[in-house]
Design a protein around this motif. Structure first.
Motif, mmCIF file in Angstrom:
data_model
loop_
_atom_site.group_PDB
_atom_site.id
_atom_site.type_symbol
_atom_site.label_atom_id
_atom_site.label_comp_id
_atom_site.label_asym_id
_atom_site.label_seq_id
_atom_site.Cartn_x
_atom_site.Cartn_y
_atom_site.Cartn_z
ATOM 1 N N ASN A 43 32.036 10.914 -22.103
ATOM 2 C CA ASN A 43 31.451 12.169 -22.590
ATOM 3 C C ASN A 43 31.022 12.042 -24.051
ATOM 4 O O ASN A 43 29.975 12.568 -24.443
ATOM 5 C CB ASN A 43 32.433 13.326 -22.422
ATOM 6 N N ALA A 44 31.813 11.335 -24.851
ATOM 7 C CA ALA A 44 31.437 11.125 -26.250
ATOM 8 C C ALA A 44 30.160 10.298 -26.339
ATOM 9 O O ALA A 44 29.259 10.617 -27.132
ATOM 10 C CB ALA A 44 32.576 10.433 -27.003
ATOM 11 N N ALA A 45 30.049 9.252 -25.530
ATOM 12 C CA ALA A 45 28.842 8.420 -25.533
ATOM 13 C C ALA A 45 27.640 9.211 -25.041
ATOM 14 O O ALA A 45 26.529 9.075 -25.578
ATOM 15 C CB ALA A 45 29.055 7.180 -24.661
ATOM 16 N N LYS A 46 27.849 10.052 -24.045
ATOM 17 C CA LYS A 46 26.765 10.886 -23.512
ATOM 18 C C LYS A 46 26.277 11.866 -24.584
ATOM 19 O O LYS A 46 25.064 12.037 -24.782
ATOM 20 C CB LYS A 46 27.258 11.641 -22.278
ATOM 21 N N ASP A 47 27.206 12.491 -25.296
ATOM 22 C CA ASP A 47 26.835 13.425 -26.365
ATOM 23 C C ASP A 47 26.080 12.707 -27.482
ATOM 24 O O ASP A 47 25.094 13.226 -28.021
ATOM 25 C CB ASP A 47 28.079 14.122 -26.933
ATOM 26 N N GLU A 48 26.543 11.507 -27.814
ATOM 27 C CA GLU A 48 25.872 10.725 -28.850
ATOM 28 C C GLU A 48 24.454 10.357 -28.417
ATOM 29 O O GLU A 48 23.517 10.423 -29.217
ATOM 30 C CB GLU A 48 26.681 9.454 -29.147
ATOM 31 N N ALA A 49 24.288 10.023 -27.154
ATOM 32 C CA ALA A 49 22.953 9.690 -26.644
ATOM 33 C C ALA A 49 22.040 10.913 -26.690
ATOM 34 O O ALA A 49 20.865 10.805 -27.067
ATOM 35 C CB ALA A 49 23.059 9.146 -25.225
ATOM 36 N N LYS A 50 22.567 12.076 -26.339
ATOM 37 C CA LYS A 50 21.767 13.302 -26.400
ATOM 38 C C LYS A 50 21.329 13.592 -27.838
ATOM 39 O O LYS A 50 20.179 13.957 -28.096
ATOM 40 C CB LYS A 50 22.564 14.495 -25.869
ATOM 41 N N ASN A 51 22.278 13.428 -28.769
ATOM 42 C CA ASN A 51 21.953 13.666 -30.171
ATOM 43 C C ASN A 51 20.881 12.695 -30.658
ATOM 44 O O ASN A 51 19.981 13.077 -31.412
ATOM 45 C CB ASN A 51 23.207 13.556 -31.044
ATOM 46 N N THR A 52 20.989 11.456 -30.245
ATOM 47 C CA THR A 52 19.994 10.454 -30.643
ATOM 48 C C THR A 52 18.634 10.812 -30.080
ATOM 49 O O THR A 52 17.622 10.732 -30.793
ATOM 50 C CB THR A 52 20.426 9.048 -30.158
ATOM 51 N N VAL A 53 18.581 11.221 -28.820
ATOM 52 C CA VAL A 53 17.310 11.609 -28.192
ATOM 53 C C VAL A 53 16.728 12.818 -28.911
ATOM 54 O O VAL A 53 15.522 12.869 -29.206
ATOM 55 C CB VAL A 53 17.507 11.888 -26.684
ATOM 56 N N ASN A 54 17.556 13.802 -29.227
ATOM 57 C CA ASN A 54 17.068 14.997 -29.931
ATOM 58 C C ASN A 54 16.562 14.641 -31.326
ATOM 59 O O ASN A 54 15.560 15.186 -31.777
ATOM 60 C CB ASN A 54 18.170 16.048 -30.019
ATOM 61 N N THR A 55 17.246 13.715 -32.004
ATOM 62 C CA THR A 55 16.809 13.289 -33.332
ATOM 63 C C THR A 55 15.462 12.595 -33.246
ATOM 64 O O THR A 55 14.568 12.831 -34.060
ATOM 65 C CB THR A 55 17.858 12.355 -33.960
ATOM 66 N N VAL A 56 15.302 11.743 -32.246
ATOM 67 C CA VAL A 56 14.035 11.010 -32.070
ATOM 68 C C VAL A 56 12.926 12.002 -31.750
ATOM 69 O O VAL A 56 11.821 11.909 -32.294
ATOM 70 C CB VAL A 56 14.165 9.930 -30.976
ATOM 71 N N LYS A 57 13.172 12.987 -30.913
ATOM 72 C CA LYS A 57 12.155 13.986 -30.547
ATOM 73 C C LYS A 57 11.771 14.811 -31.770
ATOM 74 O O LYS A 57 10.609 15.142 -31.960
ATOM 75 C CB LYS A 57 12.697 14.926 -29.460
ATOM 76 N N THR A 58 12.739 15.130 -32.591
ATOM 77 C CA THR A 58 12.479 15.947 -33.777
ATOM 78 C C THR A 58 11.638 15.183 -34.791
ATOM 79 O O THR A 58 10.739 15.755 -35.419
ATOM 80 C CB THR A 58 13.801 16.379 -34.426
ATOM 81 N N ASN A 59 11.889 13.906 -34.939
ATOM 82 C CA ASN A 59 11.179 13.111 -35.927
ATOM 83 C C ASN A 59 9.761 12.743 -35.489
ATOM 84 O O ASN A 59 8.942 12.381 -36.319
ATOM 85 C CB ASN A 59 11.965 11.827 -36.259
ATOM 86 N N TYR A 60 9.463 12.820 -34.214
ATOM 87 C CA TYR A 60 8.114 12.450 -33.750
ATOM 88 C C TYR A 60 7.407 13.625 -33.287
ATOM 89 O O TYR A 60 6.951 14.340 -32.842
ATOM 90 C CB TYR A 60 8.197 11.370 -32.673
#
Length: 98
Positions: free
Chosen positions: A81-98
């Motif tokens: 669950n921690a890895a899944k949350d981290e992956a979601k945060n990374t995806v959201n960060t990438v979407k926000t920056n592009y």
């Protein structure tokens, strides 16, 4: 299971030895039969006690293994669950920056 087989072998050999000793002892038939009956009961009770002890140990070990398995499962679940949350945060960060 080698230990239980060894124990059963020893108990069986002891019972056979006791039975032969009683059968060849110079005593009245009714006394011999009573001795055989008494010894059989003693050995049966002894064997039952040993089997109950082994079963108790196996049961306790099984319970410990199950509890350890549950703890490991919960730990892996939390890590997933921690890895899944981290992956979601990374995806959201990438979407926000592009």
């Amino acid at each position: 299971m080698k230990t239980s087989s060894t124990i059963l072998g020893i108990v069986g050999a002891a019972a056979a030895g006791a039975l032969l000793g009683v059968l060849f002892a110079p005593d009245k038939g009714s006394n011999t039969r009573k001795k055989i009956k008494d010894k059989s009961k003693d050995y049966g009770d002894n064997l039952k006690g040993k089997v109950d002890g082994v079963m108790s140990k196996l049961s306790a070990s099984g319970h410990d293994i199950i509890e350890e398995g549950k703890a490991k499962f919960n730990q892996v679940k939390e890590e997933f669950n921690a890895a899944k949350d981290e992956a979601k945060n990374t995806v959201n960060t990438v979407k926000t920056n592009y």
